[in-house]
Design a protein around this motif. Structure first.
Motif, mmCIF file in Angstrom:
data_model
loop_
_atom_site.group_PDB
_atom_site.id
_atom_site.type_symbol
_atom_site.label_atom_id
_atom_site.label_comp_id
_atom_site.label_asym_id
_atom_site.label_seq_id
_atom_site.Cartn_x
_atom_site.Cartn_y
_atom_site.Cartn_z
ATOM 1 N N PHE A 62 -28.077 -16.954 32.345
ATOM 2 C CA PHE A 62 -27.513 -15.678 31.925
ATOM 3 C C PHE A 62 -26.536 -15.896 30.777
ATOM 4 O O PHE A 62 -25.698 -16.786 30.839
ATOM 5 C CB PHE A 62 -26.798 -15.018 33.106
ATOM 6 C CG PHE A 62 -26.288 -13.650 32.792
ATOM 7 C CD1 PHE A 62 -27.165 -12.594 32.645
ATOM 8 C CD2 PHE A 62 -24.933 -13.419 32.634
ATOM 9 C CE1 PHE A 62 -26.701 -11.316 32.348
ATOM 10 C CE2 PHE A 62 -24.455 -12.152 32.344
ATOM 11 C CZ PHE A 62 -25.342 -11.101 32.198
ATOM 12 N N PHE A 92 -32.060 -9.953 35.431
ATOM 13 C CA PHE A 92 -32.763 -8.786 34.889
ATOM 14 C C PHE A 92 -34.136 -8.606 35.523
ATOM 15 O O PHE A 92 -34.673 -9.511 36.173
ATOM 16 C CB PHE A 92 -32.904 -8.898 33.362
ATOM 17 C CG PHE A 92 -33.655 -10.118 32.884
ATOM 18 C CD1 PHE A 92 -35.041 -10.173 32.922
ATOM 19 C CD2 PHE A 92 -32.961 -11.215 32.381
ATOM 20 C CE1 PHE A 92 -35.730 -11.296 32.472
ATOM 21 C CE2 PHE A 92 -33.634 -12.347 31.931
ATOM 22 C CZ PHE A 92 -35.018 -12.384 31.980
ATOM 23 N N TYR A 118 -31.034 -4.712 32.935
ATOM 24 C CA TYR A 118 -29.967 -5.436 33.638
ATOM 25 C C TYR A 118 -29.958 -4.947 35.090
ATOM 26 O O TYR A 118 -30.046 -3.757 35.352
ATOM 27 C CB TYR A 118 -28.637 -5.119 32.946
ATOM 28 C CG TYR A 118 -27.450 -5.977 33.326
ATOM 29 C CD1 TYR A 118 -27.582 -7.112 34.120
ATOM 30 C CD2 TYR A 118 -26.180 -5.647 32.856
ATOM 31 C CE1 TYR A 118 -26.480 -7.894 34.432
ATOM 32 C CE2 TYR A 118 -25.067 -6.422 33.167
ATOM 33 C CZ TYR A 118 -25.224 -7.543 33.964
ATOM 34 O OH TYR A 118 -24.131 -8.307 34.273
ATOM 35 N N PHE A 164 -31.535 -5.469 27.994
ATOM 36 C CA PHE A 164 -31.476 -6.595 27.052
ATOM 37 C C PHE A 164 -32.682 -6.525 26.124
ATOM 38 O O PHE A 164 -33.752 -6.067 26.535
ATOM 39 C CB PHE A 164 -31.526 -7.930 27.801
ATOM 40 C CG PHE A 164 -30.452 -8.108 28.828
ATOM 41 C CD1 PHE A 164 -29.125 -8.258 28.446
ATOM 42 C CD2 PHE A 164 -30.761 -8.130 30.179
ATOM 43 C CE1 PHE A 164 -28.124 -8.420 29.397
ATOM 44 C CE2 PHE A 164 -29.765 -8.294 31.137
ATOM 45 C CZ PHE A 164 -28.446 -8.440 30.744
ATOM 46 N N THR A 177 -30.081 -12.353 26.824
ATOM 47 C CA THR A 177 -29.035 -11.863 27.732
ATOM 48 C C THR A 177 -27.632 -12.078 27.159
ATOM 49 O O THR A 177 -26.645 -11.919 27.867
ATOM 50 C CB THR A 177 -29.132 -12.541 29.116
ATOM 51 O OG1 THR A 177 -29.005 -13.954 28.954
ATOM 52 C CG2 THR A 177 -30.440 -12.227 29.803
#
Ligand code: FES
Length: 203
Positions: A62, A92, A118, A164, A177
């Motif tokens: 992440f 995600f 997300y 994202f 991300t």
């Protein structure tokens, strides 16, 4: 023969003494070496963890651009399971997106019919699971609901789910991300998707 014997034992004793002192030194070196080695291991581990913390992109987790996998594998998985492709390490979901916002509301975020949402509820941050029956995202904490494109439908959430940028190149799906894109405002509905079954979460 005595004097001869005396001259032969003396060098032998000296050699034995020297041997003993060498043993002591080498044992001390051994401990010192072990301490240095464990310090080095500790420093390497600590340094590595610190680097990973400061620059998550080193780990591919992440906060970095994540190579999620083969575009066809991901598409097939979504189709066969009838639910989004969940990637926990990146926090995600990848959803199949065939709404009419690809070039407007979600320009630059979606490609080849895929979009990355997300997992975090925009109300107070719970992870929002996907409800297989309704085919919507339904937050168990206070009942916010989002359609399969993560657009706001019901509950206290102030907007749609954040997302994202997703891109496809060379058959690989990548999700960035490092930048959280705000969710579309309430009232955004690019898919016209009604719930496809009973809700998982009441309220
Ligand atoms: S955190 Fe999801 S509805 Fe409150």
């Amino acid at each position: 023969g005595r004097p001869g014997a005396a001259t032969t034992t003396q060098p032998a004793a000296a050699a034995a003494g020297g041997g003993r002192s060498r043993t002591v030194i080498s044992r001390r070196d051994f401990f010192r070496g072990g301490l240095l080695a464990s310090l080095a291991v500790f420093a390497a581990q600590f340094g590595g963890a610190t680097l990973a913390f400061l620059w998550p992109s080193i780990k591919g987790g992440f906060g970095s651009v994540i190579d999620v996998g083969d575009v066809n594998d991901i598409r097939n998985s979504i189709e066969q399971s009838r639910q989004p492709f969940y990637y926990g390490a990146g926090r995600f979901y990848i959803v199949a997106y065939n709404g009419n916002g690809a070039d407007s509301t979600y320009a630059g975020l979606t490609q080849e019919g895929l979009m990355a949402l997300y997992q975090k509820c925009v109300h107070l941050g719970c992870r929002v699971p996907f409800c297989q029956q309704s085919q919507w995202f339904e937050c168990p904490c206070h009942g916010s609901k989002y359609n399969n494109a993560g657009e706001y439908e019901l509950g206290p959430a102030p907007s749609g789910l954040e997302r994202f940028a997703l891109s496809v190149s060379g058959g690989r799906v990548r999700v960035d991300t490092s930048l959280i894109v705000p969710g579309p405002p309430r009232g955004t509905d690019t898919t016209s998707q009604r719930p496809e079954g009973p809700f998982c979460v009441g309220g």
